[in-house]
Design an enzyme around this catalytic site. Structure first.
Site, short mmCIF file in Angstrom:
data_model
loop_
_atom_site.label_atom_id
_atom_site.label_comp_id
_atom_site.label_asym_id
_atom_site.label_seq_id
_atom_site.Cartn_x
_atom_site.Cartn_y
_atom_site.Cartn_z
N ASP A 177 58.46 80.21 47.04
CA ASP A 177 57.02 80.77 46.50
C ASP A 177 58.10 81.42 45.00
O ASP A 177 58.72 82.53 45.09
CB ASP A 177 57.39 81.89 47.52
CG ASP A 177 56.58 81.77 48.96
OD1 ASP A 177 55.25 80.93 48.63
OD2 ASP A 177 56.56 81.43 50.10
N HIS B 30 59.65 74.92 51.51
CA HIS B 30 58.16 75.58 50.47
C HIS B 30 59.36 76.90 49.93
O HIS B 30 59.69 78.05 50.41
CB HIS B 30 56.93 76.36 51.77
CG HIS B 30 56.09 77.19 51.41
ND1 HIS B 30 54.95 76.11 50.77
CD2 HIS B 30 55.50 78.12 50.62
CE1 HIS B 30 53.87 77.23 50.24
NE2 HIS B 30 53.97 78.34 49.90
N MET C 155 56.73 84.26 42.32
CA MET C 155 55.47 84.92 42.10
C MET C 155 56.57 85.77 40.24
O MET C 155 57.04 86.01 40.39
CB MET C 155 55.85 85.98 42.65
CG MET C 155 55.17 85.27 44.52
SD MET C 155 55.72 87.31 45.46
CE MET C 155 55.55 85.74 46.90
N HIS D 181 54.87 76.89 45.34
CA HIS D 181 54.01 77.19 45.04
C HIS D 181 53.91 78.81 44.15
O HIS D 181 54.94 79.38 43.95
CB HIS D 181 53.60 77.93 46.87
CG HIS D 181 52.42 79.17 47.09
ND1 HIS D 181 52.20 79.44 47.97
CD2 HIS D 181 51.76 79.01 46.19
CE1 HIS D 181 51.05 80.14 47.93
NE2 HIS D 181 50.43 80.00 46.31
N MET E 21 45.59 79.92 51.36
CA MET E 21 46.00 81.25 51.48
C MET E 21 45.54 81.80 52.75
O MET E 21 44.18 82.11 52.75
CB MET E 21 45.69 82.25 50.61
CG MET E 21 47.02 81.80 49.51
SD MET E 21 48.49 80.80 49.70
CE MET E 21 49.03 82.92 50.34
N SER F 218 59.20 78.55 54.34
CA SER F 218 59.10 80.02 53.52
C SER F 218 60.85 80.33 53.24
O SER F 218 60.68 80.80 53.57
CB SER F 218 57.90 80.11 53.16
OG SER F 218 58.40 81.30 52.12
N MET G 69 52.61 81.25 41.96
CA MET G 69 51.58 82.73 42.33
C MET G 69 51.73 83.13 41.11
O MET G 69 52.34 84.61 40.88
CB MET G 69 51.97 82.80 43.56
CG MET G 69 50.96 82.90 44.69
SD MET G 69 52.73 83.47 46.03
CE MET G 69 53.79 82.52 46.10
N ASP H 162 48.88 78.83 54.28
CA ASP H 162 50.43 79.50 53.98
C ASP H 162 49.73 80.98 54.56
O ASP H 162 49.20 82.05 53.66
CB ASP H 162 50.33 79.45 52.17
CG ASP H 162 51.71 80.08 52.26
OD1 ASP H 162 53.14 80.49 52.65
OD2 ASP H 162 52.06 80.03 50.60
C1 DX5 Z 1 52.92 84.63 50.90
C2 DX5 Z 1 53.43 83.42 50.56
C3 DX5 Z 1 54.11 82.14 51.88
C4 DX5 Z 1 54.63 83.42 53.01
C5 DX5 Z 1 54.55 82.91 54.32
O1 DX5 Z 1 52.45 84.99 49.20
O2 DX5 Z 1 53.03 82.71 49.76
O3 DX5 Z 1 54.48 81.19 51.82
O4 DX5 Z 1 56.56 83.39 52.13
O5 DX5 Z 1 55.36 84.28 54.59
P1 DX5 Z 1 55.32 84.52 56.55
O6 DX5 Z 1 54.56 83.06 56.83
O7 DX5 Z 1 56.25 84.79 56.56
O8 DX5 Z 1 53.71 84.79 56.01
ZN ZN Z 2 53.52 80.34 49.71
#
Ligand code: DX5
Ligand code: ZN
Length: 224
Positions: A35, A33, A37, A66, A137, A8, A68, A175
Site C-alpha cells: 500500500d 500487497h 499512500m 496499490h 475497497m 498487506s 493511494m 481489500d
Molecule cells: C487500506 C489498505 C489495505 C489495508 C488492509 O487502505 O489498502 O490494504 O492494509 O488492512 P486490513 O486487512 O487490516 O483491513
Molecule cells: Zn490496499
C-alpha cells in the site's frame, strides 16, 4: 481458479521488514500487497520507493502494488522499476484512466483499478476490458485494521455479473477488513483475491492464518 491470498505489508513490522517478507515467502500466500499512500488522496502516508525496493529485493512472490496517490500516472515506470507486478490505481484519482491502464500494461504489469466504498460498480462499464484486476475497497482507504463494510457483498455480485457480461478475465480483489469469518462469504460472492493485513500480521501464528485463508471455500449462504 483457486483464490489468491495477498497479505498487506502495511501491517508488517517495519522494523523487521526483511523478517516479515521472509515469512510471507515461506507461507502459502500468493502475492505481497503493498500500500502506497501520499497523504493527499488518503489521510495517511505509508512509504515510497526506497522501502518498496528493499521489499522487492527479498520478496519471492509478485508485488501487488496499490497506489493511494493522486495523479498515479506520474510514476508508472518508477513502480515497474521498483518491482511491481500488479499496479492498481484508484478510479477517483485518475482523470485519464484508459491511458494510465494502457501505460501500465505497456510496462509489462497487470493493470488494476481500485474503487472506494462510495464509487458504484457501473463506473467500470467502459473500462473493464482494459484492466486485469478490480480492487473493491471494503473499508475507506488509508489505514489497516478497520471494520469490513457489508455493502461490499452486493458490489462483488454486481462486478461479477459485469465481468461475465463483458467477457472479461478481470480478477476481483477485496481489500479491507478481510477475516477468517467473512472470507468464505466473499468467495461465494465472487472474490478471486483476498487482501489481509491485520488478520495475518495481528495473529499469533501468521503462517497458520494464511494457510486457513487459503483453505477457505465458498460459503453456501444465500441472501447476503
Ligand atoms: C487500506 C489498505 C489495505 C489495508 C488492509 O487502505 O489498502 O490494504 O492494509 O488492512 P486490513 O486487512 O487490516 O483491513
Ligand atoms: Zn490496499
Amino acid at each position: 481458479m483457486a483464490h489468491l491470498i495477498a497479505p498487506s505489508m502495511l501491517s508488517a513490522d517495519f522494523g523487521n521488514l526483511q523478517r516479515d517478507t521472509e515469512l510471507i515467502n515461506q507461507s502459502r500466500a500468493d502475492w505481497f500487497h503493498v500500500d502506497i499512500m501520499d497523504g493527499v488522496f488518503v489521510p495517511n502516508i505509508s512509504f515510497g520507493f526506497p522501502v518498496l525496493k528493499c521489499l522487492n529485493k527479498h520478496a519471492q512472490k509478485p508485488l501487488d502494488v496499490h497506489l493511494m496517490i493522486v495523479q498515479p500516472e506520474r510514476y508508472i515506470k518508477e513502480f515497474k522499476d521498483a518491482g511491481a507486478s500488479v499496479l492498481t490505481v484508484h478510479i477517483e484519482a485518475s482523470t485519464h484512466l484508459h491511458r494510465s491502464l494502457n501505460q501500465i500494461r505497456k510496462e509489462g504489469m497487470k493493470a488494476g483499478v481500485a474503487l472506494n466504498p462510495h464509487s458504484p460498480v457501473h463506473l467500470l462499464e467502459d473500462i473493464i476490458t482494459d484492466c486485469d484486476l478490480i480492487c473493491l475497497m471494503s473499508v475507506n482507504p488509508g489505514f489497516g485494521g478497520q471494520s469490513f463494510i457489508e455493502h461490499t457483498y452486493e458490489k462483488i455480485r454486481q462486478l461479477k455479473s459485469l465481468i461475465l457480461q463483458k467477457n472479461s478475465t478481470c480478477l476481483i480483489e477485496i481489500d479491507g477488513g478481510v477475516t477468517l469469518q467473512n472470507a468464505p462469504s466473499l468467495l461465494e460472492a465472487g472474490a478471486d483475491v483476498l487482501v489481509a493485513g491485520n488478520t495475518v500480521f495481528g495473529a499469533e501464528h501468521p503462517l497458520l492464518v494464511i494457510e486457513q485463508l487459503k483453505a477457505c471455500s465458498p460459503a453456501h449462504t444465500k441472501g447476503r
